[in-house]
Design an enzyme around this catalytic site. Structure first.
Site, PDB file in Angstrom:
ATOM      1  N   GLY A  77      17.416  -9.963  63.114  1.00 35.79           N
ATOM      2  CA  GLY A  77      18.541  -9.415  62.382  1.00 35.79           C
ATOM      3  C   GLY A  77      18.636  -7.897  62.468  1.00 35.79           C
ATOM      4  CG  ASN A  84      23.638 -16.394  61.698  1.00 34.87           C
ATOM      5  OD1 ASN A  84      24.670 -16.607  61.052  1.00 34.87           O
ATOM      6  ND2 ASN A  84      22.488 -16.971  61.408  1.00 34.87           N
ATOM      7  CB  ALA A 137      14.495  -8.040  61.509  1.00 39.23           C
ATOM      8  NE  ARG A 161       1.018 -11.022  68.426  1.00 37.59           N
ATOM      9  CZ  ARG A 161       1.370 -12.301  68.647  1.00 37.59           C
ATOM     10  NH1 ARG A 161       1.214 -12.840  69.853  1.00 37.59           N
ATOM     11  NH2 ARG A 161       1.861 -13.050  67.659  1.00 37.59           N
ATOM     12  CG  HIS A 180      31.515   8.404  73.182  1.00 40.79           C
ATOM     13  ND1 HIS A 180      32.722   8.005  73.706  1.00 40.79           N
ATOM     14  CD2 HIS A 180      31.175   7.456  72.279  1.00 40.79           C
ATOM     15  CE1 HIS A 180      33.105   6.886  73.127  1.00 40.79           C
ATOM     16  NE2 HIS A 180      32.180   6.524  72.264  1.00 40.79           N
TER      17      HIS A 180
END
Length: 199
Positions: free
Chosen positions: A140, A83, A158, A181, A113
């Protein structure tokens, strides 16, 4: 070894070297064209992604905007979908299996870095690959860090920051991400009941 060979071998390298800069310029041009292509022009979008990625096919689907560093170091399997606002810093290589989907704002970072300020200011960096198995759903705003491998059939909740490997068949979330789980047949039954209450 060239700086590109060092990068792909996981060694410290200098990204400002000419070959790597030119490779990133090529990727940016394709990404720029992809991101300004009409969202209804699926054919052109897919053609550009197949030109950009090291491996993709006609089933690859990406919602713009999308960003990456090199593109050629990204390999995706069948039915890959991401998305909006996906970022793949693919310096160390990103390999994604079949039937994987990303929610908005997913970021994969294969590069880091030095902690030492002098080395960091000299421009050194080091990259480690990210590998994602088959049938994975990434929620997300998930961030996946260098060197992480995610197994098959995994769901990452998310907002998670994934800094360690995840085994197959698990639900995981958190910062840092942890296994909550296993995913079982009961999850299928529970989901189906929401649509078929008499089951």
């Amino acid at each position: 070894m060239t700086e590109y060979e060092k990068m792909m071998a996981g060694l410290a390298h200098l990204p400002a070297e000419k070959e790597l800069k030119n490779m990133r310029k090529r990727a940016r041009e394709i990404v720029f064209e992809f991101n300004r292509t009409s969202p209804n022009d699926d054919e052109t979008q897919n053609k550009l992604i197949r030109k950009l990625f090291g491996q993709a096919d006609e089933t690859t689907s990406i919602n713009a905007p999308f960003h990456c560093d090199y593109g050629i170091n990204i390999k995706v399997g069948k039915n890959f979908f991401t998305n909006y606002h996906c970022v793949m810093l693919d310096n160390g290589g990103i390999t994604i299996g079949d039937d994987v989907m990303f929610a908005p704002n997913v970021s994969l970072y294969t590069v880091g870095h030095p902690l030492d300020v002098e080395l960091r200011n000299e421009g050194w960096e080091q990259a480690k690959p990210i590998t994602i198995g088959n049938n994975v759903w990434i929620g997300g705003s998930v961030v996946i860090l260098p060197g992480v491998t995610i197994g098959d059939n995994v769901v990452v909740g998310a907002g998670s920051v994934v800094n360690k490997d995840l085994p197959s068949n698990v639900l995981a979330f958190g910062n840092p991400c942890r296994v909550v789980r296993e995913i079982t047949e009961q999850d299928r039954e529970n989901y189906l009941r929401t649509y078929q209450p008499d089951r």
